[in-house]
Design an enzyme around this catalytic site. Structure first.
Site, PDB file in Angstrom:
ATOM      1  CB  CYS A 162     -11.040   3.733  -5.466  1.00  0.00           C
ATOM      2  SG  CYS A 162     -12.041   3.968  -3.984  1.00  0.00           S
ATOM      3  CG  HIS A 186      -7.644   1.798  -2.834  1.00  0.00           C
ATOM      4  ND1 HIS A 186      -7.248   2.931  -3.508  1.00  0.00           N
ATOM      5  CD2 HIS A 186      -8.779   2.121  -2.179  1.00  0.00           C
ATOM      6  CE1 HIS A 186      -8.107   3.909  -3.260  1.00  0.00           C
ATOM      7  NE2 HIS A 186      -9.062   3.436  -2.479  1.00  0.00           N
ATOM      8  CD  GLU A 225      -4.071   2.044  -4.716  1.00  0.00           C
ATOM      9  OE1 GLU A 225      -4.592   1.206  -5.496  1.00  0.00           O
ATOM     10  OE2 GLU A 225      -4.674   3.008  -4.239  1.00  0.00           O
TER      11      GLU A 225
HETATM   12  N1  LIG Z   1     -11.399   6.074  -1.471  1.00  0.00           N
HETATM   13  C1  LIG Z   1     -12.156   6.738  -2.333  1.00  0.00           C
HETATM   14  O1  LIG Z   1     -11.732   7.240  -3.345  1.00  0.00           O
HETATM   15  C2  LIG Z   1     -13.622   6.867  -2.005  1.00  0.00           C
HETATM   16  C3  LIG Z   1     -14.443   7.081  -3.245  1.00  0.00           C
HETATM   17  C4  LIG Z   1     -15.791   7.685  -2.933  1.00  0.00           C
HETATM   18  N2  LIG Z   1     -15.624   9.049  -2.377  1.00  0.00           N
HETATM   19  C5  LIG Z   1     -16.524   6.779  -1.955  1.00  0.00           C
HETATM   20  O2  LIG Z   1     -16.629   7.144  -0.794  1.00  0.00           O
HETATM   21  O3  LIG Z   1     -17.002   5.707  -2.334  1.00  0.00           O
END
Ligand SMILES: NC(=O)CC[C@H](N)C(=O)O
Length: 204
Positions: free
Chosen positions: A77, A178, A180
């Protein structure tokens, strides 16, 4: 197989650790360069904003440590985004492994809610990271920023536009979603990552 998870101000470190436990691996959570460098593979988790996490990485010289690692690394991410050159989130220069810029979804052109928060399907998958995963399999996303499709893209997703759901360059592998939180498909991707050898070079 010793797996290290980089300890920094990311929000999903413990859920990533639990996902590895579910596939039979007990990871070490650490910010020690010597432990990271001696691991078989390293996970760079991520849940947070690019500018605050980059600030922390720089303060603790973890950006330099990450660039120096030579074993397989999986960025997750914001971990994917921080391995790029720059992010529009806080207008911040990042670690710079991928010479790409992270952009913000602009709702007006997509008529879609931002952040993208939920299940979405993978497309154009091409990599040992996705062995046993099929086009159209679903994974879980939570993000407002994205990496445009580029030469390092090994999977895409579509949210008003097609963007990089995963990247690969040398020993750096990343996913915007993600794993996970992506059930059996996510676990399969983590298992594939454990089996990736450092010699898996970029196949363009
Ligand atoms: N879930 C996150 O880590 C988001 C990553 C980043 N802040 C975004 O909005 O794309």
């Amino acid at each position: 197989m010793n797996v290290s998870i980089i300890q920094y101000n990311a929000g999903n470190i413990f859920s990533v650790a639990n996902a590895f436990r579910r596939i039979g691996v007990e990871p070490v959570i650490t910010d020690k360069a010597s432990v990271l460098a001696s691991s078989d593979c390293v996970v760079f988790p991520g849940q947070g904003s690019a500018h605050t996490t980059m600030e922390y990485l720089r303060e603790h010289s973890l950006d330099r440590v990450i660039r120096s690692l030579r074993q397989p690394i999986l960025g997750i991410c914001v971990g994917q985004q921080l391995l790029c050159a720059h992010s529009e989130e806080g207008d911040v220069d990042c670690v710079g492994v991928f010479p790409e810029s992270v952009r913000k979804f602009s709702p007006k052109s997509h008529e879609l809610k931002v952040p993208e928060m939920g299940w979405n399907s993978l497309h154009d998958i091409s990599s040992p990271l996705f062995k046993g995963v099929d086009d159209n399999d679903f994974v879980y996303f939570v993000h407002s920023y994205y990496v445009p499709v580029c030469p390092y893209t090994i999977a895409t997703a579509n949210y008003g536009l097609s963007y990089s759901a995963a990247l690969h360059k040398d020993n750096f592998w990343t996913v915007q979603f993600h794993p996970e939180k992506s059930g059996r498909v996510g676990e399969r991707i983590l298992e594939n990552f454990l089996n990736i050898s450092p010699t898996e070079k970029l196949t363009l």
